[in-house]
Scaffold this motif. Structure first.
Motif, PDB file in Angstrom:
ATOM      1  N   THR A 178      60.656  62.490  57.307  1.00 41.06           N
ATOM      2  CA  THR A 178      61.723  62.054  58.220  1.00 41.06           C
ATOM      3  C   THR A 178      62.368  60.779  57.684  1.00 41.06           C
ATOM      4  O   THR A 178      61.825  60.106  56.811  1.00 41.06           O
ATOM      5  N   LEU A 179      63.528  60.442  58.247  1.00 38.12           N
ATOM      6  CA  LEU A 179      64.255  59.262  57.786  1.00 38.12           C
ATOM      7  C   LEU A 179      63.400  58.012  57.914  1.00 38.12           C
ATOM      8  O   LEU A 179      63.055  57.374  56.925  1.00 38.12           O
ATOM      9  N   ASN A 180      63.048  57.667  59.166  1.00 39.95           N
ATOM     10  CA  ASN A 180      62.206  56.488  59.386  1.00 39.95           C
ATOM     11  C   ASN A 180      61.178  56.725  60.483  1.00 39.95           C
ATOM     12  O   ASN A 180      60.890  55.841  61.286  1.00 39.95           O
ATOM     13  N   GLY A 181      60.648  57.934  60.535  1.00 44.90           N
ATOM     14  CA  GLY A 181      59.574  58.217  61.466  1.00 44.90           C
ATOM     15  C   GLY A 181      59.992  58.402  62.906  1.00 44.90           C
ATOM     16  O   GLY A 181      59.146  58.373  63.812  1.00 44.90           O
ATOM     17  N   ASP A 194      60.106  63.718  49.974  1.00 45.32           N
ATOM     18  CA  ASP A 194      61.117  62.767  50.449  1.00 45.32           C
ATOM     19  C   ASP A 194      62.347  63.475  51.013  1.00 45.32           C
ATOM     20  O   ASP A 194      63.480  63.194  50.623  1.00 45.32           O
ATOM     21  N   LEU A 195      62.099  64.350  51.953  1.00 45.14           N
ATOM     22  CA  LEU A 195      63.180  65.044  52.647  1.00 45.14           C
ATOM     23  C   LEU A 195      63.999  64.077  53.493  1.00 45.14           C
ATOM     24  O   LEU A 195      65.212  64.219  53.629  1.00 45.14           O
ATOM     25  N   HIS A 196      63.340  63.101  54.096  1.00 47.01           N
ATOM     26  CA  HIS A 196      64.003  62.082  54.932  1.00 47.01           C
ATOM     27  C   HIS A 196      64.964  62.737  55.934  1.00 47.01           C
ATOM     28  O   HIS A 196      66.127  62.329  56.067  1.00 47.01           O
ATOM     29  N   TYR A 197      64.441  63.719  56.647  1.00 47.47           N
ATOM     30  CA  TYR A 197      65.285  64.487  57.567  1.00 47.47           C
ATOM     31  C   TYR A 197      65.831  63.610  58.693  1.00 47.47           C
ATOM     32  O   TYR A 197      65.122  62.815  59.299  1.00 47.47           O
ATOM     33  N   MET A 198      67.118  63.810  58.977  1.00 46.99           N
ATOM     34  CA  MET A 198      67.794  63.093  60.057  1.00 46.99           C
ATOM     35  C   MET A 198      68.523  64.109  60.927  1.00 46.99           C
ATOM     36  O   MET A 198      69.481  64.744  60.488  1.00 46.99           O
TER      37      MET A 198
END
Length: 523
Positions: free
Chosen positions: A166-169, A110-114
């Motif tokens: 990624t944050l939301n793909g 869950d890096l959720h990179y932005m």
């Protein structure tokens, strides 16, 4: 069928011998081995071709049908490629073969990179930050820099990313992330990835400029994900699942990662996960071959295998978790690793309340590295086949000079975001008391997500808890505090397992000019 099954086992044994030969040679050569170009078979992914006549697998002749093994499912036979360029350099090269070291993995979820290119830190961006679950999106790039530096410092056998990378793909976020992962891999650390539910077909993909949140281009299929990330695990896999983005990754001849695509995205984005029937068959073939050849396996997926949380009961545990659990326990797999929950958890399967079976599987749920305390996991095997897991903390502070103590700042930031959101749910008390009540909720929630022990006696003695019980006992937050207390009775940041019989591995031996590795459990 028996003859075919023996033939496919012969293929895998030949594959293991090839891996062993590579390891043996690397210990003796003074220069790194150049990786081979992967030879892959037909699948649903682009860029794959039929094998040439020269690539016909051992044990097959022209015109023969693909071999099968129980359960009846085809195995795509692929030549094993080398490790990614630069990652196969042995430590401390000497003329003599170095002693064998069991693998050590760096696990991140869950890096959720932005990327900074998707926002300008304007009003729309800060609305996102305030409404999210405590992620410091303003420092997402610095967090990734810290992750890269830590991976290159630790030099694990592999850096494993278990989805929601990624944050939301957003396609832009995927492309920028892949560039940084390539830097890590070029620095000598293999990178292995699978998608999470945020990464493909996510219609929430957006960019944030000025006052506006606007829709952004996103990945529309698994094929697009593969196109971007094929060099991070997929190209090094001897066999990939044709039905999904799952694949097997040999860390070394005795340890396999089974990277499982648990996401549902063919008909739109789904939060919840499952494994397809075809993927289950593919999985069982590999579990069977691994068991028969003394190979230890670690399944890694994004979605949870077990019911891990009283607080989060929807869309976390896989829909067909019972079938998957039964399959993994059939082959006595000790551990499954996941993410998705954003809560650091460790749990062993109980078929019935209060009962634990002898060979019950355990699950480690990795906390989100994008949330304070920015945990990742280090998992290692020992010489006898035992496994050890501990969480460690990632610190991007050196990349953020304006913050003196990032660890303290990130915890405060997380609690302030949750406290502000909780205050809006309180109605019947003055604002000053709202802050006290919401502050307690934020503290309990932080410990719960971090895998810290939630101290029941200390909580119920607090003035804030008394206020909750007197002013708004029916508020959903009260029930959630109770659920977190029940779930958080123990710290869940470490795990250890020992096999019933120690695993022994014979050294590589030269016989008749070939290199062979013999593996067996419990001599």
């Amino acid at each position: 069928m028996r003859q075919k099954r023996l033939m496919i086992l012969f293929f895998y044994l030949a594959l293991l011998a090839a891996c062993a030969g590579i390891v043996w040679l690397l210990g003796r050569l003074n220069s790194p081995v150049e990786p081979k170009t992967p030879s892959v078979q037909e699948s649903e992914y682009p860029g794959q071709t039929e094998p040439s006549e020269e690539e016909t697998p051992a044990g097959e002749t022209e015109g023969e049908e693909s071999l099968e093994t129980e359960p009846e499912t085809e195995i795509e036979e692929m030549e094993v490629s080398g490790r990614p360029e630069g990652t196969d350099k042995p430590r401390g090269q000497t003329e003599e073969t170095p002693p064998y070291e069991p693998p050590r993995l760096m696990l991140v979820s869950d890096l959720h990179y932005m990327s900074g290119s998707t926002h300008d830190e304007g009003k729309a961006f800060w609305n996102l930050v305030k409404s999210d679950d405590g992620k410091a999106h303003q420092y997402s790039e610095q967090l990734l820099e810290a992750l890269a530096a830590r991976a290159l410092e630790e030099k694990p056998s592999a850096l494993v990313l278990s989805g929601d990378i990624t944050l939301n793909g957003e396609k832009e976020n995927h492309l920028e992330l892949a560039k940084k992962l390539k830097e890590i891999q070029d620095g000598g650390v293999p990178v292995v990835v699978i998608p999470g539910n945020h990464d493909i077909q996510n219609h929430n993909a957006a960019v944030y400029f000025g006052d506006k949140k606007e829709a952004a281009e996103y990945l529309e299929s698994g094929e697009e994900f593969y196109e971007i990330y094929h060099s991070f695990g997929y190209d090094q896999s001897p066999n990939r699942d044709p039905a999904s983005l799952s694949y097997v990754y040999p860390v070394d001849p005795w340890h396999w990662l089974l990277m499982l695509d648990t996401c549902q995205y063919e008909d739109g984005n789904h939060v919840n996960g499952r494994l397809k029937p075809e993927t289950l068959q593919w999985l069982e073939v590999h579990l069977q071959v691994a068991k028969e050849n003394g190979i230890q396996v670690l399944p890694v997926g994004h979605h949870n295998l077990l019911w891990e949380s009283r607080l989060y009961t929807d869309d976390c545990t896989m829909e067909n978790y019972q079938e998957i659990t039964a399959l993994l326990e059939k082959y006595q797999v000790p551990l499954y690793v996941s993410g998705h929950l954003h809560v650091q958890r460790v749990k062993k399967h109980q078929p019935e309340p209060g009962k634990q079976q002898k060979n019950g599987i355990s699950e480690i749920v990795l906390g989100a590295v994008s949330l304070s305390p920015n945990h990742f996991g280090m998992l290692s095997w020992d010489e006898e086949g035992g496994m050890n897991f501990e969480t460690e903390r990632l610190n991007p502070g050196p990349w953020i000079p304006e913050i003196e103590d990032y660890e303290e700042w990130s915890e405060t930031f997380f609690k302030e975001v949750i406290q502000t959101q909780t205050e809006k749910k309180i109605v019947l008390v003055p604002d000053d008391l709202k802050k006290v009540m919401a502050g307690l909720y934020a503290e309990v929630y932080y410990d719960y997500c971090a895998g810290n022990k939630v101290e029941k006696d200390e909580i119920i003695r607090r003035k804030a808890y008394t206020l909750w019980m007197r002013a708004e006992p029916d508020n959903s937050c009260v029930d959630q505090i109770r659920q977190m207390i029940k779930d958080g009775g123990d710290e869940t940041k470490a795990w250890h397992w020992e096999p019933e019989e120690p695993v022994t591995r014979k050294e590589f031996q030269e016989e008749g000019g070939s290199q062979k590795a013999e593996i067996k459990a419990g001599d």
